[in-house]
Enzyme design. Sequence first.
Site, PDB file in Angstrom:
ATOM      1  N   ASN A   1       0.881  -1.175   0.000  1.00 38.76           N
ATOM      2  CA  ASN A   1       0.000   0.000   0.000  1.00 38.76           C
ATOM      3  C   ASN A   1       0.912   1.216   0.000  1.00 38.76           C
ATOM      4  OD1 ASN A   1      -1.744   2.076   0.541  1.00 38.76           O
ATOM      5  ND2 ASN A   1      -2.371   1.336   2.578  1.00 38.76           N
ATOM      6  N   TRP A   2       0.968   1.851  -1.177  1.00 34.48           N
ATOM      7  CA  TRP A   2       1.916   2.966  -1.281  1.00 34.48           C
ATOM      8  C   TRP A   2       1.447   4.211  -0.528  1.00 34.48           C
ATOM      9  CZ3 TRP A   2       3.756   3.098  -7.151  1.00 34.48           C
ATOM     10  CH2 TRP A   2       4.460   1.907  -7.408  1.00 34.48           C
ATOM     11  N   LYS A   3       0.189   4.252  -0.175  1.00 37.94           N
ATOM     12  CA  LYS A   3      -0.405   5.415   0.499  1.00 37.94           C
ATOM     13  C   LYS A   3      -0.178   6.677  -0.351  1.00 37.94           C
ATOM     14  CE  LYS A   3      -0.109   3.104   4.885  1.00 37.94           C
ATOM     15  NZ  LYS A   3       0.032   3.151   6.329  1.00 37.94           N
TER      16      LYS A   3
ATOM     17  N   GLY B   1       2.733   2.027  10.911  1.00 39.16           N
ATOM     18  CA  GLY B   1       3.712   3.108  10.791  1.00 39.16           C
ATOM     19  C   GLY B   1       4.398   3.459  12.104  1.00 39.16           C
TER      20      GLY B   1
ATOM     21  N   SER C   1       3.631  -2.325  10.431  1.00 35.02           N
ATOM     22  CA  SER C   1       5.072  -2.449  10.670  1.00 35.02           C
ATOM     23  C   SER C   1       5.614  -3.825  10.301  1.00 35.02           C
ATOM     24  CB  SER C   1       5.405  -2.093  12.120  1.00 35.02           C
ATOM     25  OG  SER C   1       5.025  -0.772  12.383  1.00 35.02           O
TER      26      SER C   1
ATOM     27  N   GLY D   1       2.897  -1.273   4.275  1.00 36.53           N
ATOM     28  CA  GLY D   1       2.931   0.172   4.023  1.00 36.53           C
ATOM     29  C   GLY D   1       4.345   0.628   3.705  1.00 36.53           C
ATOM     30  N   GLY D   2       5.017   1.149   4.718  1.00 34.90           N
ATOM     31  CA  GLY D   2       6.357   1.728   4.543  1.00 34.90           C
ATOM     32  C   GLY D   2       7.311   0.830   3.764  1.00 34.90           C
TER      33      GLY D   2
ATOM     34  N   GLU E   1      -6.722   4.641   8.073  1.00 33.73           N
ATOM     35  CA  GLU E   1      -6.467   6.063   7.834  1.00 33.73           C
ATOM     36  C   GLU E   1      -7.679   6.720   7.186  1.00 33.73           C
ATOM     37  OE1 GLU E   1      -2.798   5.403   5.745  1.00 33.73           O
ATOM     38  OE2 GLU E   1      -1.917   4.686   7.626  1.00 33.73           O
TER      39      GLU E   1
ATOM     40  N   GLU F   1      -5.321  -4.990  10.455  1.00 38.71           N
ATOM     41  CA  GLU F   1      -4.256  -4.012  10.701  1.00 38.71           C
ATOM     42  C   GLU F   1      -4.501  -3.309  12.034  1.00 38.71           C
ATOM     43  OE1 GLU F   1      -2.342  -2.697   6.697  1.00 38.71           O
ATOM     44  OE2 GLU F   1      -3.951  -1.350   7.230  1.00 38.71           O
TER      45      GLU F   1
END
Length: 694
Positions: free
Chosen positions: A450-452, A615, A655, A676-677, A539, A609
């Site tokens: 998920n590049w956000k 994050g 994470s 994510g990250g 989010e 999640e």
Amino acid sequence: MKNNRIHIAKHIWVNLCRFLLAGLFIFSGFVKAVDPLGTQYKIEDYLSAFGMTDWFPAFLPLLFSVILSTLEFSVGVLLFFGVRKRASTTLAFLMMLVMTPLTLYLAVTNPVSDCGCFGDAWVLTNWQTFWKNVVLLVAAASVFAGRARIIRFVTAQTEWLVSLYTVLYILVFSSYCIRNLPVIDFRPYKIGKSITEGMSIPPGAKPSVFETRFILEKNGERKEFTLENYPDSTWTFIDSRSILKEKGYEPAIHDFSMQELASGNDITDEVLQDSGYTFLLVAHRIEEADDSNIDLINELYDYSKEYGYKFYCLTSSEEKQIDVWRDQTGAEYPFCLMDNITLKTMIRSNPGVMLIKNGVILNKWSDNNLPDEYELTGPLDTLELGKQKVENDKRTMQLIFGWYILPLLLVLGLDILIVRRSERKRKNRNKNLINPLTNNKMRKNIVAGNWKMNKTLQEGIALAKELNEALAAEKQNCDVVICTPFIHLASVTPIVDAAKIGVGAENCADKESGAYTGEVSASMVASTGAQYVILGHSERRAYYGETPAILKDKVQLALANGLTPIFCIGEVLEEREANKQNEVVYAQLAGSLFDLSAEDFSKIVLAYEPVWAIGTGKTATAEQAQEIHAYIRSTIVEKYGKEVADNTSILYGGSCKPSNAKELFANPDVDGGLIGGAALSVADFKGIIDAFNA
Ligand code: 13P
């Protein structure tokens, strides 16, 4: 590997801090509860040093003393067992945040020489106290920030019992000590101690030099005098106090001095050397003394007269007040003046009675359990009362072990035997029900990125190409998906090898089409060639107000347009700490998905999640992840049956990194990750994908 080590180190640190705090809070709360009046006196010392004595009602210092010991002890016990983590760590942190600057101020201004943190059990100077608090503040901040890492020893089902029992116990215990004198006496006037010995100075040691100051009044004028300039009898005595003039060796007892009121003579030596019995009625402030048991006191005096024992009432009150007491109670016994603090130290009851012989303390009674006529049946040397009371350690042990530790151990035993066992059984049952063939599951393993809101179009294209190349050489044991911002979709989809990498959006509109400026519909997403869409990400729920009802519409539109929703669920930290994670994810599933037909539901990929892990660098442990994934699957079994549940992929997100992916994915109910990250770096993302290859 390195991350794992940091993770373990943090766990160890938080739990070490937690035990340090727990130990000190339990000790400090307990010794205050043993001697609530001692803490009350200390609080009064502080109030008087700050000139605030009149600001508060007289009962407040004692009430505050009991509240403080209850709070400290309970927070310590909760920290020790790792339960009610939010409340206990917040309280511990708040207490240290208040106490540390306060003790710095006390250390600098030195209004009271010993802080009183640990009662008389462990006397610290004000600077020692401050530095101790600095260490505790660091520990309290660490456990507050890292409370999720605290390992709990008691299950959620029994934690209320432990907390409630602890609060009740310490309240009852401190009330008992107020009524019956401290069960452990940390002071030099302990039963069995010789006052004479307590006062003696070893040969060669230099004694401290004290000066007694007398406050006297004449014609409304108050003045201080010393023995040297003591005035004539036209002055009325008001108060006296000892001033340390030169500090030397300080014996445990240094200001025990009895001045007979009638004669003005110092009779200390005479009383201490007397080989007969002497009753000392100790009432540090006679005007504040409880007179409800006055008959027993008068009877005790009559008794001592009858058998020829000495009897003195020791007080630091003014003569006026002594006269009032005489009038009110018919007291006929002689009075002696003594230092107020010494009297308060001798016995924690106002009034209280002490029996001494040869300067040795044989017994002490609080006002509430004075000996009565049924006990005083003959001369003292023929009675049990007249022998030196053996300090009743058995009773103390009973009060502590019998009434607290044993019942607590019982609860813990039941907790381990019954609650944990049935929980384990339930889990095993669920596992067997849901995962008969863990290694041969029908559902897909998926690693989705998920590049956000990251990467420009050019950067996104470059990243997609790089990933495509990285995966080209070998076969993956899982499906790989990248979910990109809307504007990337049309460009990225044709770049990647569709056989290896699926593409998805991060959201879609809850409306089919029309005048919804800025929105992107599910059909538009599908028209780019994308096959997936993330829906219900925390989010979007948190920042864009997406409710279960809105998400329900989005899911239906996504399905109607042939997209596979990657539907996210998960609890926030407060909910996890309140052990409500199951309720939360259930409500999210039921609110948006459980109206779907079994056929439609089978097209959904779920992603659990936990919001506290997104994050933040904090990952749910493999055990936590498995536990809740199994729960999620069990709700699907209930709603759609075993087959649908077995076919549903449930990804973990929060994470997730190459260093922890393998451990997380090894769980039977974790079918991959939503990343994510780490999805923004091909090396990391591939590292996670490779967790399925090893
Ligand atoms: P991180 O992997 O950056 O914690 O993000 C997880 C996430 O929100 C994926 O959707």
